[in-house]
Each structure stands twice: as C-alpha cells, then as structure tokens.
Design a protein around this motif. Structure first.
Motif, PDB file in Angstrom:
ATOM      1  N   LEU A 193       0.823  -1.206   0.000  1.00 29.08           N
ATOM      2  CA  LEU A 193       0.000   0.000   0.000  1.00 29.08           C
ATOM      3  C   LEU A 193       0.861   1.261   0.000  1.00 29.08           C
ATOM      4  CD1 LEU A 193      -2.705  -1.130   2.584  1.00 29.08           C
ATOM      5  CD2 LEU A 193      -2.776  -1.311   0.084  1.00 29.08           C
ATOM      6  N   LEU A 194       1.977   1.216   0.722  1.00 34.80           N
ATOM      7  CA  LEU A 194       2.853   2.386   0.790  1.00 34.80           C
ATOM      8  C   LEU A 194       3.527   2.668  -0.542  1.00 34.80           C
ATOM      9  CD1 LEU A 194       4.272   4.573   2.536  1.00 34.80           C
ATOM     10  CD2 LEU A 194       6.024   2.854   3.046  1.00 34.80           C
ATOM     11  N   LYS A 195       3.960   1.621  -1.228  1.00 31.64           N
ATOM     12  CA  LYS A 195       4.747   1.810  -2.455  1.00 31.64           C
ATOM     13  C   LYS A 195       3.899   1.824  -3.721  1.00 31.64           C
ATOM     14  CE  LYS A 195       8.495   1.977  -0.035  1.00 31.64           C
ATOM     15  NZ  LYS A 195       9.093   3.300   0.268  1.00 31.64           N
ATOM     16  N   GLU A 196       2.615   1.472  -3.625  1.00 26.23           N
ATOM     17  CA  GLU A 196       1.763   1.492  -4.822  1.00 26.23           C
ATOM     18  C   GLU A 196       1.825   2.817  -5.571  1.00 26.23           C
ATOM     19  OE1 GLU A 196      -2.957   1.246  -6.158  1.00 26.23           O
ATOM     20  OE2 GLU A 196      -2.384   0.633  -4.119  1.00 26.23           O
ATOM     21  N   PRO A 197       1.659   3.982  -4.912  1.00 29.98           N
ATOM     22  CA  PRO A 197       1.709   5.241  -5.673  1.00 29.98           C
ATOM     23  C   PRO A 197       3.033   5.451  -6.396  1.00 29.98           C
ATOM     24  CG  PRO A 197       0.772   5.593  -3.489  1.00 29.98           C
ATOM     25  CD  PRO A 197       1.347   4.211  -3.486  1.00 29.98           C
ATOM     26  N   LYS A 198       4.132   5.079  -5.761  1.00 27.41           N
ATOM     27  CA  LYS A 198       5.438   5.254  -6.395  1.00 27.41           C
ATOM     28  C   LYS A 198       5.591   4.340  -7.607  1.00 27.41           C
ATOM     29  CE  LYS A 198       8.148   7.141  -2.621  1.00 27.41           C
ATOM     30  NZ  LYS A 198       8.367   8.388  -3.392  1.00 27.41           N
ATOM     31  N   LEU A 199       5.178   3.096  -7.460  1.00 25.62           N
ATOM     32  CA  LEU A 199       5.307   2.144  -8.553  1.00 25.62           C
ATOM     33  C   LEU A 199       4.413   2.529  -9.725  1.00 25.62           C
ATOM     34  CD1 LEU A 199       5.385  -1.118  -6.427  1.00 25.62           C
ATOM     35  CD2 LEU A 199       7.315  -0.107  -7.667  1.00 25.62           C
ATOM     36  N   ARG A 200       3.210   2.981  -9.450  1.00 22.17           N
ATOM     37  CA  ARG A 200       2.313   3.412 -10.520  1.00 22.17           C
ATOM     38  C   ARG A 200       2.877   4.604 -11.279  1.00 22.17           C
ATOM     39  NH1 ARG A 200      -3.318   2.515 -10.750  1.00 22.17           N
ATOM     40  NH2 ARG A 200      -4.190   1.019  -9.255  1.00 22.17           N
ATOM     41  N   ALA A 201       3.407   5.580 -10.525  1.00 20.91           N
ATOM     42  CA  ALA A 201       3.851   6.842 -11.133  1.00 20.91           C
ATOM     43  C   ALA A 201       5.297   6.808 -11.611  1.00 20.91           C
ATOM     44  CB  ALA A 201       3.675   7.985 -10.133  1.00 20.91           C
ATOM     45  N   GLY A 202       6.056   5.797 -11.192  1.00 16.57           N
ATOM     46  CA  GLY A 202       7.489   5.799 -11.501  1.00 16.57           C
ATOM     47  C   GLY A 202       8.200   6.957 -10.840  1.00 16.57           C
ATOM     48  N   GLU A 203       7.741   7.325  -9.645  1.00 18.94           N
ATOM     49  CA  GLU A 203       8.278   8.476  -8.901  1.00 18.94           C
ATOM     50  C   GLU A 203       8.953   7.931  -7.651  1.00 18.94           C
ATOM     51  OE1 GLU A 203       9.025  11.039  -6.094  1.00 18.94           O
ATOM     52  OE2 GLU A 203       7.096  10.072  -5.685  1.00 18.94           O
ATOM     53  N   PHE A 204      10.258   8.163  -7.517  1.00 21.04           N
ATOM     54  CA  PHE A 204      11.023   7.477  -6.494  1.00 21.04           C
ATOM     55  C   PHE A 204      11.759   8.427  -5.546  1.00 21.04           C
ATOM     56  CE2 PHE A 204      10.701   4.511 -10.117  1.00 21.04           C
ATOM     57  CZ  PHE A 204       9.951   3.525  -9.491  1.00 21.04           C
ATOM     58  N   SER A 205      11.119   9.561  -5.228  1.00 24.93           N
ATOM     59  CA  SER A 205      11.692  10.415  -4.186  1.00 24.93           C
ATOM     60  C   SER A 205      11.755   9.589  -2.899  1.00 24.93           C
ATOM     61  CB  SER A 205      10.847  11.667  -3.982  1.00 24.93           C
ATOM     62  OG  SER A 205       9.528  11.322  -3.630  1.00 24.93           O
ATOM     63  N   PRO A 206      12.813   9.761  -2.107  1.00 27.70           N
ATOM     64  CA  PRO A 206      13.079   8.785  -1.043  1.00 27.70           C
ATOM     65  C   PRO A 206      12.191   8.908   0.182  1.00 27.70           C
ATOM     66  CG  PRO A 206      14.762  10.498  -1.038  1.00 27.70           C
ATOM     67  CD  PRO A 206      13.902  10.746  -2.249  1.00 27.70           C
ATOM     68  N   GLN A 207      11.531   7.816   0.514  1.00 23.40           N
ATOM     69  CA  GLN A 207      10.993   7.596   1.847  1.00 23.40           C
ATOM     70  C   GLN A 207      12.013   6.790   2.639  1.00 23.40           C
ATOM     71  OE1 GLN A 207       7.451   5.567   0.524  1.00 23.40           O
ATOM     72  NE2 GLN A 207       6.186   7.389   0.712  1.00 23.40           N
ATOM     73  N   PHE A 208      12.699   5.884   1.948  1.00 26.33           N
ATOM     74  CA  PHE A 208      13.817   5.110   2.492  1.00 26.33           C
ATOM     75  C   PHE A 208      14.705   4.798   1.302  1.00 26.33           C
ATOM     76  CE2 PHE A 208      15.086   2.499   6.238  1.00 26.33           C
ATOM     77  CZ  PHE A 208      16.218   1.927   5.684  1.00 26.33           C
ATOM     78  N   SER A 209      15.921   5.302   1.322  1.00 28.85           N
ATOM     79  CA  SER A 209      16.745   5.271   0.117  1.00 28.85           C
ATOM     80  C   SER A 209      17.388   3.917  -0.140  1.00 28.85           C
ATOM     81  CB  SER A 209      17.839   6.338   0.204  1.00 28.85           C
ATOM     82  OG  SER A 209      18.790   5.989   1.196  1.00 28.85           O
ATOM     83  N   VAL A 210      17.732   3.693  -1.402  1.00 25.51           N
ATOM     84  CA  VAL A 210      18.477   2.498  -1.813  1.00 25.51           C
ATOM     85  C   VAL A 210      19.767   2.369  -1.015  1.00 25.51           C
ATOM     86  CG1 VAL A 210      19.857   1.519  -3.703  1.00 25.51           C
ATOM     87  CG2 VAL A 210      17.521   2.321  -4.141  1.00 25.51           C
ATOM     88  N   LYS A 211      20.519   3.456  -0.885  1.00 19.53           N
ATOM     89  CA  LYS A 211      21.824   3.369  -0.228  1.00 19.53           C
ATOM     90  C   LYS A 211      21.698   2.975   1.236  1.00 19.53           C
ATOM     91  CE  LYS A 211      22.195   8.358   0.748  1.00 19.53           C
ATOM     92  NZ  LYS A 211      22.912   9.605   0.384  1.00 19.53           N
ATOM     93  N   HIS A 212      20.654   3.442   1.905  1.00 19.74           N
ATOM     94  CA  HIS A 212      20.493   3.086   3.314  1.00 19.74           C
ATOM     95  C   HIS A 212      20.012   1.650   3.479  1.00 19.74           C
ATOM     96  CE1 HIS A 212      20.234   7.609   4.375  1.00 19.74           C
ATOM     97  NE2 HIS A 212      21.449   7.147   4.565  1.00 19.74           N
ATOM     98  N   MET A 213      19.140   1.180   2.587  1.00 19.88           N
ATOM     99  CA  MET A 213      18.719  -0.213   2.678  1.00 19.88           C
ATOM    100  C   MET A 213      19.872  -1.150   2.326  1.00 19.88           C
ATOM    101  SD  MET A 213      16.212  -2.041   3.689  1.00 19.88           S
ATOM    102  CE  MET A 213      14.589  -1.308   3.503  1.00 19.88           C
ATOM    103  N   LEU A 214      20.686  -0.763   1.368  1.00 20.36           N
ATOM    104  CA  LEU A 214      21.868  -1.563   1.039  1.00 20.36           C
ATOM    105  C   LEU A 214      22.797  -1.655   2.237  1.00 20.36           C
ATOM    106  CD1 LEU A 214      23.794  -3.074  -0.849  1.00 20.36           C
ATOM    107  CD2 LEU A 214      24.565  -0.836  -1.718  1.00 20.36           C
TER     108      LEU A 214
END
Length: 277
Positions: free
Chosen positions: A210-231
C-alpha cells in the motif's frame, strides 16, 4: 518535576521530522547536523554543545562509522544523568561498542532503532524497538511517545538491533518480490489498476504494498527510504552472526547493490523495479 529536554543529532529524512515534533512539544534543547542547517529550530554549532544542552541525546545518522564519530564528538559532554538514545540502524557489535563508550563516561545508553518511513514520522506513527534496562526504557518513554505510536521493549541492545535488521530484510525481500510481480503482469499486458485491485484481495498484500503502490504506478522514487540506506542495512545483516548463508538476504543485497551502481542510490528503494526494465 520538569520535563526532560532532548537534543537531536542528525536531521535527515527522519531526524529532521522528529526534531520538529519535539520543538512543537517544547522539549527540544538543540539540534545539529553534519551539513549545517542554521535555520533549523534550536540549531546549535556542534554536536557536543547539543549534548551539553540536553538531558537526552538522540542520534539518527547513517551507519556505524557515523554513530562512532558522533559519540566521539559528544563524549566530553556525557556524564551521570545524561542518556544517549541511539536510533540509527546499526549491527549488534557496533551497539555493544557504543554502549561501552557511553557508559564509560557515566551516561546511560538505550538502543532505539525504529520502523516507519517519512510519512509515518510525519504522522507521529514511528515504532521503536527498545533495547536496554526496563528502568531506562521507562525514563525515555515520555519523550519517545511524542513522536511515535508504539514502543516495544525487545530485550537488550544487541537484540533490538538484530530485530531491526530482520524487519528490514523482510521489507527488502517484499519490495523485490513486489517489483518482479508487477513487472511480470505488465509484460503480459495486465494493467496496474487490475494488478493492485487483485493484490488487495490477496493474502500477500501488505503495508509495504500500500505504501509503495503510488510510487510504482507513477514511476516516482523520491526517497521515503533510500536504496543506499537499505543496502547498508542488508550489508550489516549479512555480517550478523548466524546469517551468513541466507539466500534471500544475499539476493536482495545484490539487487540493492546493482541499483546503487546504476545511479539510484538516493532514490527510494522501490526503484529496485527500474532494474527490471
């Protein structure tokens, strides 16, 4: 009895939100960030000055080396009566090291990693996993309740860090699976509307979906939790004792590494889907 004051060190995506909540509640004694933010409420010139001004110091930075650097800076200001609340995501070994450093100065140390990205922080819905003595947990409860909806006493400091890494492993694995599932149906011609309508009636639907649905639909990836921090977190998880041979952990860590190398480090980790084309 007067309320405790708190200082926040690290004013990033989450720390900055928390500090503003504390300020609105009238308990923020000071704030500091490595990149200067002099217009921030209660900004002070150094981390040490923040630690001197506050009864409780909350650290919210990127990784164990950053935490170590902060503790070294604030060490002269630590003494009996001070409490360090460590809310960065770190590993059990780092937690033990930092606890020893703080307690050697006569202060107390509480491990307090959390779950909940920026929207949760803004709504005061962060959830803390607390590691430390029961008395210490009770001492910081009034402050942490100002910025969170739940606080769970997990056990000791090492157990709290382990639980946090385990939660992020689960989240990372779900994100990779969700990205692959959505890509699979898109390639077959199924619309996003159909996919998300169907998954909401499926047992696999989660808060992450539910949290990521809007991002995935829109292709908009402003960070709620960044790739670098999850890595970073998955690397820490891989080095945790007993987790060296986890196949899903190894896979999702590699996927995050590829996303980082592809230039998505500062984007939300939902950008994992971009690797699938």
């Amino acid at each position: 009895m007067k309320s405790q004051s708190i200082g926040v060190i690290g004013l990033g995506i989450i720390g900055g939100v928390w500090a503003r909540h504390y300020h609105e509640a009238g308990v923020l004694a000071g704030a500091w960030n490595r990149t200067a933010k002099p217009d921030f409420p209660k900004w002070l010139p150094t981390a040490e000055v923040v630690a001197r001004a506050a009864d409780v110091v909350q650290i919210v930075v990127a990784d164990p080396p950053a935490v170590r650097g902060i503790i070294e800076q604030i060490s002269p200001a630590l003494a009996q009566g001070k409490i360090v609340v460590q809310s960065s995501t770190i590993d059990p070994a780092g937690s033990s090291e930092f606890k020893s450093l703080v307690e050697a100065r006569g202060a107390r140390y509480l491990e307090a990693p959390f779950t909940g990205s920026k929207p949760a922080a803004e709504q005061k819905k962060s959830v803390f996993y607390l590691g430390g003595a029961e008395e210490l947990v009770r001492a910081v409860e009034p402050l942490l309740s100002l910025i969170s909806e739940a606080r769970y006493h997990i056990g000791d400091n090492r157990q709290a860090t382990t639980l946090k890494l385990a939660m992020n492993l689960n989240i990372s694995a779900q994100m990779q699976a969700l990205a692959e599932a959505l890509t699979m149906v898109r390639r077959s011609g199924v619309s996003d509307d159909v996919f998300f309508t169907a998954i909401k009636k499926n047992v696999s639907c989660s808060g992450l979906t539910l949290l990521k649905e809007p991002k995935l639909r829109a292709g908009e990836f402003s960070p709620q939790f960044s790739v670098k921090h999850m890595l970073k977190d998955m690397r820490l998880a891989s080095r945790t004792q007993g987790c060296e041979d986890f196949p899903v952990l190894d896979t999702v860590r590699e996927c995050l590494w590829h996303a980082d190398q592809a230039g998505y480090a500062d984007e939300d980790f939902a950008a994992l889907i971009k690797l699938l084309g």
